[in-house]
Design a protein around this motif. Sequence first.
Motif, PDB file in Angstrom:
ATOM      1  N   VAL A   1       0.846  -1.182   0.000  1.00 26.89           N
ATOM      2  CA  VAL A   1       0.000   0.000   0.000  1.00 26.89           C
ATOM      3  C   VAL A   1       0.886   1.238   0.000  1.00 26.89           C
ATOM      4  CG1 VAL A   1      -1.984  -1.029   1.129  1.00 26.89           C
ATOM      5  CG2 VAL A   1      -0.132  -0.124   2.507  1.00 26.89           C
ATOM      6  N   VAL A   2       0.368   2.319  -0.567  1.00 25.00           N
ATOM      7  CA  VAL A   2       1.054   3.602  -0.465  1.00 25.00           C
ATOM      8  C   VAL A   2       0.834   4.107   0.954  1.00 25.00           C
ATOM      9  CG1 VAL A   2       1.154   5.956  -1.322  1.00 25.00           C
ATOM     10  CG2 VAL A   2       0.669   4.067  -2.899  1.00 25.00           C
ATOM     11  N   VAL A   3       1.932   4.414   1.628  1.00 22.29           N
ATOM     12  CA  VAL A   3       1.823   4.686   3.057  1.00 22.29           C
ATOM     13  C   VAL A   3       1.940   6.174   3.334  1.00 22.29           C
ATOM     14  CG1 VAL A   3       2.806   4.212   5.312  1.00 22.29           C
ATOM     15  CG2 VAL A   3       2.746   2.426   3.586  1.00 22.29           C
ATOM     16  N   THR A   4       0.801   6.786   3.578  1.00 30.56           N
ATOM     17  CA  THR A   4       0.758   8.166   4.042  1.00 30.56           C
ATOM     18  C   THR A   4      -0.294   8.230   5.139  1.00 30.56           C
ATOM     19  OG1 THR A   4      -0.857   8.705   2.334  1.00 30.56           O
ATOM     20  CG2 THR A   4       1.444   9.193   1.831  1.00 30.56           C
TER      21      THR A   4
ATOM     22  N   THR B   1      -4.029   6.691   5.155  1.00 26.16           N
ATOM     23  CA  THR B   1      -4.208   5.548   4.257  1.00 26.16           C
ATOM     24  C   THR B   1      -4.868   4.395   5.006  1.00 26.16           C
ATOM     25  OG1 THR B   1      -2.203   6.141   3.056  1.00 26.16           O
ATOM     26  CG2 THR B   1      -3.024   3.884   2.762  1.00 26.16           C
ATOM     27  N   ALA B   2      -5.927   3.840   4.423  1.00 25.22           N
ATOM     28  CA  ALA B   2      -6.605   2.703   5.039  1.00 25.22           C
ATOM     29  C   ALA B   2      -6.118   1.415   4.385  1.00 25.22           C
ATOM     30  CB  ALA B   2      -8.111   2.834   4.881  1.00 25.22           C
ATOM     31  N   LEU B   3      -5.903   0.394   5.207  1.00 26.49           N
ATOM     32  CA  LEU B   3      -5.609  -0.933   4.670  1.00 26.49           C
ATOM     33  C   LEU B   3      -6.928  -1.566   4.211  1.00 26.49           C
ATOM     34  CD1 LEU B   3      -3.099  -2.343   7.340  1.00 26.49           C
ATOM     35  CD2 LEU B   3      -2.684  -0.791   5.418  1.00 26.49           C
ATOM     36  N   GLU B   4      -6.796  -2.545   3.336  1.00 24.20           N
ATOM     37  CA  GLU B   4      -7.998  -3.233   2.872  1.00 24.20           C
ATOM     38  C   GLU B   4      -8.594  -4.035   4.024  1.00 24.20           C
ATOM     39  OE1 GLU B   4      -9.314  -6.396  -0.619  1.00 24.20           O
ATOM     40  OE2 GLU B   4      -7.307  -5.531  -0.636  1.00 24.20           O
TER      41      GLU B   4
ATOM     42  N   ARG C   1      -5.515   1.681   9.697  1.00 24.24           N
ATOM     43  CA  ARG C   1      -5.317   2.984   9.064  1.00 24.24           C
ATOM     44  C   ARG C   1      -3.987   3.560   9.536  1.00 24.24           C
ATOM     45  NH1 ARG C   1      -8.766   6.552   6.576  1.00 24.24           N
ATOM     46  NH2 ARG C   1     -10.523   5.169   6.996  1.00 24.24           N
ATOM     47  N   VAL C   2      -3.270   4.173   8.621  1.00 27.05           N
ATOM     48  CA  VAL C   2      -1.981   4.781   8.971  1.00 27.05           C
ATOM     49  C   VAL C   2      -2.224   6.061   9.764  1.00 27.05           C
ATOM     50  CG1 VAL C   2       0.155   5.781   8.078  1.00 27.05           C
ATOM     51  CG2 VAL C   2      -0.901   3.827   6.902  1.00 27.05           C
TER      52      VAL C   2
END
Lengths: 134, 153
Positions: A2-5, A8-11, A97-98
Amino acid sequence: MVVVTPGTALEDLVIPPISRTTLALFAGASGDHHPIHIDLDVAKSAGLDDVFAHGMLSMAYLARLLTNAFPIEKIRSYKVRFAAITPVHGRPTCTGRVREVQDVGGERQATLDLTVTLADGTVTLAGEAVVAVD
Amino acid sequence: MALDSSLIGQVRPGGTLLVTRSRLRLFAKATGQTDPLFTDVEAARKKGHPDLPVPPTFYFGVDLEMPDALGYLREIGVDPRALLHGEQEFTYHQMAYAGDELTSSSVVADVFEKKGGALKFLVTEVPIVNQHGTTVVTMRNTLVVRELAGVKA
């Protein structure tokens, strides 16, 4: 990956209803043989109506969310608080979520907020993980 | 002995678990894990691992790998039926794989009460070392003991 910012939510990881068979298998696989999770007689003797799922089973589901999104060797720490019991036939959904991304000792690390929620909205686990990211 | 602050600092030996591929595959089955990384040695090797990796929470079982994992709780007067898992924390230092022999030990980090003693908390720090003496993971386990009102022993 995943693009990490931040934000950002994981699936989401949606788990099928937890069966008694799963609890028996998890007892053997995890090494947690506590009878309150697998023996209705013991559960009733403790004043409960039924057995309930191991907290560590839900923590293992939530770890699948992590290893689906990040290489396992990048996980630096992982912790949860067990907020509610998961009943038999419960249907957990794992979300992440990040929260933030920062440099720690020359390594870029993301901190994730993690939650397991049952179908009725009960939050059973709340926690966080730190993973190294590119 | 009783579950009170006099336990803080107490050290006890833990368990030893020789991690097998078959035990890891059973763990994958029990947790619905279908990623071949955790069941297929070739898939693991293609991702640069020497064997099947130990998944993040499997380590909890190392400290249970003894004839009577609940025995020490009974020794301090805790009815295992009154146990709840409060919190669980893993700090990862190094990977572990099928074939590794992992050993835990435990030191009581804290004991405290809430709700006027209706809930008692036992916090332990549990380092896990591999067969080379290297600490691979440190766990921090928080167990909660609730009151079992009107329940027969």
